[in-house]
Each structure stands twice: as structure tokens, then as C-alpha cells.
Design an enzyme around this catalytic site. Structure first.
Site, PDB file in Angstrom:
ATOM      1  N   HIS A  54      -5.138   8.475  -1.591  1.00 26.78           N
ATOM      2  CA  HIS A  54      -4.769   8.423  -0.165  1.00 26.78           C
ATOM      3  C   HIS A  54      -3.319   8.840  -0.009  1.00 26.78           C
ATOM      4  O   HIS A  54      -2.632   9.091  -0.993  1.00 26.78           O
ATOM      5  CB  HIS A  54      -5.053   7.047   0.443  1.00 26.78           C
ATOM      6  CG  HIS A  54      -4.245   5.916  -0.119  1.00 26.78           C
ATOM      7  ND1 HIS A  54      -4.343   5.512  -1.440  1.00 26.78           N
ATOM      8  CD2 HIS A  54      -3.334   5.087   0.445  1.00 26.78           C
ATOM      9  CE1 HIS A  54      -3.523   4.490  -1.649  1.00 26.78           C
ATOM     10  NE2 HIS A  54      -2.899   4.219  -0.522  1.00 26.78           N
ATOM     11  N   HIS A  56      -0.423   7.487   1.051  1.00 25.88           N
ATOM     12  CA  HIS A  56       0.793   6.663   0.996  1.00 25.88           C
ATOM     13  C   HIS A  56       1.778   7.194  -0.045  1.00 25.88           C
ATOM     14  O   HIS A  56       1.368   7.681  -1.107  1.00 25.88           O
ATOM     15  CB  HIS A  56       0.438   5.199   0.705  1.00 25.88           C
ATOM     16  CG  HIS A  56      -0.108   4.490   1.908  1.00 25.88           C
ATOM     17  ND1 HIS A  56      -0.869   3.346   1.843  1.00 25.88           N
ATOM     18  CD2 HIS A  56       0.011   4.782   3.236  1.00 25.88           C
ATOM     19  CE1 HIS A  56      -1.198   2.949   3.061  1.00 25.88           C
ATOM     20  NE2 HIS A  56      -0.692   3.806   3.918  1.00 25.88           N
ATOM     21  N   ASP A  58       3.669   5.921  -2.238  1.00 27.19           N
ATOM     22  CA  ASP A  58       3.638   5.435  -3.620  1.00 27.19           C
ATOM     23  C   ASP A  58       2.369   5.891  -4.356  1.00 27.19           C
ATOM     24  O   ASP A  58       2.013   5.351  -5.409  1.00 27.19           O
ATOM     25  CB  ASP A  58       3.806   3.903  -3.662  1.00 27.19           C
ATOM     26  CG  ASP A  58       2.751   3.169  -2.854  1.00 27.19           C
ATOM     27  OD1 ASP A  58       2.195   3.758  -1.914  1.00 27.19           O
ATOM     28  OD2 ASP A  58       2.476   1.995  -3.166  1.00 27.19           O
ATOM     29  N   HIS A  59       1.692   6.913  -3.798  1.00 26.70           N
ATOM     30  CA  HIS A  59       0.544   7.539  -4.464  1.00 26.70           C
ATOM     31  C   HIS A  59       0.697   9.059  -4.545  1.00 26.70           C
ATOM     32  O   HIS A  59       0.064   9.700  -5.364  1.00 26.70           O
ATOM     33  CB  HIS A  59      -0.760   7.179  -3.733  1.00 26.70           C
ATOM     34  CG  HIS A  59      -1.028   5.707  -3.765  1.00 26.70           C
ATOM     35  ND1 HIS A  59      -1.993   5.153  -4.582  1.00 26.70           N
ATOM     36  CD2 HIS A  59      -0.428   4.672  -3.138  1.00 26.70           C
ATOM     37  CE1 HIS A  59      -1.969   3.833  -4.435  1.00 26.70           C
ATOM     38  NE2 HIS A  59      -1.034   3.525  -3.562  1.00 26.70           N
ATOM     39  N   HIS A 113      -8.228   0.613   4.009  1.00 24.95           N
ATOM     40  CA  HIS A 113      -6.779   0.580   3.770  1.00 24.95           C
ATOM     41  C   HIS A 113      -6.117   1.717   4.553  1.00 24.95           C
ATOM     42  O   HIS A 113      -5.128   1.522   5.247  1.00 24.95           O
ATOM     43  CB  HIS A 113      -6.533   0.698   2.270  1.00 24.95           C
ATOM     44  CG  HIS A 113      -5.099   0.751   1.870  1.00 24.95           C
ATOM     45  ND1 HIS A 113      -4.242  -0.315   2.031  1.00 24.95           N
ATOM     46  CD2 HIS A 113      -4.351   1.739   1.312  1.00 24.95           C
ATOM     47  CE1 HIS A 113      -3.043   0.023   1.588  1.00 24.95           C
ATOM     48  NE2 HIS A 113      -3.072   1.265   1.157  1.00 24.95           N
ATOM     49  N   HIS A 174      -2.136  -1.038  -8.269  1.00 26.41           N
ATOM     50  CA  HIS A 174      -1.068  -2.048  -8.288  1.00 26.41           C
ATOM     51  C   HIS A 174      -1.473  -3.239  -9.151  1.00 26.41           C
ATOM     52  O   HIS A 174      -2.655  -3.555  -9.258  1.00 26.41           O
ATOM     53  CB  HIS A 174      -0.774  -2.565  -6.872  1.00 26.41           C
ATOM     54  CG  HIS A 174      -0.186  -1.548  -5.957  1.00 26.41           C
ATOM     55  ND1 HIS A 174       1.162  -1.288  -5.901  1.00 26.41           N
ATOM     56  CD2 HIS A 174      -0.781  -0.709  -5.071  1.00 26.41           C
ATOM     57  CE1 HIS A 174       1.382  -0.341  -4.996  1.00 26.41           C
ATOM     58  NE2 HIS A 174       0.223   0.038  -4.480  1.00 26.41           N
TER      59      HIS A 174
END
Ligand SMILES: [Zn+2]
Length: 263
Positions: A54, A56, A58-59, A113, A174
Site C-alpha cells: 500500500h 504509506h 513507511d512501505h 487499512h 511491523h
């Protein structure tokens, strides 16, 4: 296909898939580029694919730098994340297939999410199943609903629980397992399996190891996020159908009671 995980930031994991014959690598959700680049250099690997779950940061935070260093890299993500994933080249739909290292993975839409969230389900020739789930499932949890609805997340979890084999190893992005199970213990104080799970998780983390990956069968047995039809959980939450039970658990997690971390 070999799988390596790189812990980055406070609690993120980046996953490297390795084709040892061709000396090629693919990376799942590069939160940043430096750790990936040094791993590739150290192991003499060429990056050919990036699989994003996805949009975000941090991805996908490493996409740009990795694209600069490996201009031919293919960057995969959901068709619904078009214009949200940097340098995306491949736009995936539910039930599409992706290929790496003579293996393949099915792509499933798992919104909740985010609206465009997908996961990659590898069924390897040696019989192993590996699910790269991003921020949809965590140890003892599910992703926060930033964009999607409770219905969407419930249906995504239901789909995964109903369709994937028990021996599926789940690679989450995570390390949230300890905090999640400490909160679930407050929700279900009489649940022996949650207590046992907590002891195992504490032991694992204290030994300097990670709780990821974990087995789907284990999560189905223990996590309140995958046990909406368990009558004991329905009693505690005063709910009588799976969806209401799931909503109760998700809301409990959104406003958690105070917990004390054991270390
Ligand atoms: Zn996320």
C-alpha cells in the site's frame, strides 16, 4: 526462493526475496533504501522487482532511490494506488499473479487499512505458503482503519481466514505483537491461550528475536481479531454476530486500557 527480513526504523520490517540461482532480489515494502542497498551489495544481488502492499511512506519510502540505482526495476502495487505509489510500473487487480524466482504469488485486495491495500500470497513449489500482508494483519491485531470501513476490514480478514491454508506463514510489516497481546489480555482476562502466547512473545523478544513471521493457524486460535465467531468472545463483548464482535474488538483496540510493558 529465500526470504530475509531487515528491521528498520522503530518497528518496521522490509522483506527481501532472493533468487539464489540468478543472483536477483525482489523487495517487499521498502520503507527506506539504505538498508536494502547495503544488503544487496553485501550479497552481490541485483534488484529486479519491488512489491508494495500500500501507499504509506513507511512501505514505499525506498522506491525512488532504489529506482535510481536499478532503473529497470519493476514496481508493483494496487491499481487503486495509481498515483500514490512512487514510480509504480505494474497496476494489480484482485486475483492477479506476480512472478519471482520461478515461483508465483496470488494478489488479493484486502481493503480496510487503506482503500488500495493488497497482499501477496506465495505458494512455493516446496509446499510452503508465505503471505506478505503489509498492515492488514498483525500479531494479535489488524491495521488501523485510515481509509476503509469496518465492513471492508472485516471482509478482508474473513477472506484470508477462509481461503488461506493453516500452514501459511504471515509476514507483517511491523513488530506490534507484544503490545497487541497485552491489550487483548485485558479484553479477555480468562483466556489461557492469550496468556501462553504472551509468555512466548516475551521470551522471543527478550532473546533478541522477532515474532514475525507467524503461522495463520496460531493466530486463528489465539487472536481476538480472527475469533469473531468464538462464543466466549461474543459473551465477553455482549455481541451475537461475527461482524459486531469484530467491531467491538477493533474499537477496544482503538481506545486501549493502560498496559505495562514487561521490559
Ligand atoms: Zn500503513
Amino acid at each position: 526462493m529465500k526470504i530475509e527480513m531487515l528491521p528498520v526504523f522503530e518497528d518496521n520490517f522490509i522483506f527481501i526475496l532472493i533468487d539464489e540461482i540468478k543472483k536477483e532480489a525482489a523487495v517487499v515494502d521498502p520503507a527506506e533504501a539504505n538498508s536494502v542497498i547495503s544488503y544487496l551489495k553485501k550479497n552481490n544481488l541485483t534488484l529486479t522487482k519491488i512489491f508494495n502492499t500500500h501507499h504509506h511512506f513507511d512501505h514505499v519510502g525506498g522506491n525512488k532511490e532504489l529506482k535510481q540505482l536499478f532503473p529497470n526495476v519493476e514496481i508493483y502495487g494496487s491499481v487503486q494506488d495509481k498515483n500514490r505509489i512512487p514510480f509504480q510500473t505494474h497496476f494489480l487487480n484482485h486475483n492477479d499473479k506476480i512472478y519471482f524466482a520461478d515461483e508465483s504469488a496470488e494478489v488479493f485486495f484486502v481493503p480496510g487499512h487503506t482503500l488500495g491495500h493488497i497482499c501477496y500470497f506465495f505458494s512455493l513449489k516446496n509446499g510452503e505458503h508465505h503471505l506478505f500482508i503489509g498492515d492488514t494483519i498483525f500479531g494479535g491485531g489488524c491495521g488501523k482503519l485510515f481509509e476503509g470501513s469496518l465492513e471492508q476490514m472485516f471482509n478482508s480478514l474473513l477472506f484470508l481466514r477462509n481461503n488461506l491454508p493453516d500452514n501459511t506463514l504471515i509476514w507483517t510489516a511491523h513488530e506490534y505483537t507484544l503490545e497487541n497481546y497485552l491489550i487483548l489480555e485485558k479484553l479477555e482476562p480468562q483466556n489461557i491461550e492469550i496468556k501462553e502466547k504472551l509468555q512466548k512473545v516475551i521470551h522471543t523478544l527478550k532473546s533478541g528475536l522477532h515474532t514475525v513471521p507467524f503461522l495463520l493457524s496460531e493466530e486463528k486460535k489465539v487472536s481476538s481479531f480472527l475469533r469473531w465467531d468464538d462464543l466466549k468472545l461474543q459473551n465477553i463483548t455482549s455481541t451475537s454476530n461475527s461482524f459486531d464482535t469484530f467491531c467491538f474488538v477493533r474499537k477496544f483496540r482503538d481506545n486501549p486500557p493502560k498496559i505495562v510493558k514487561p521490559f
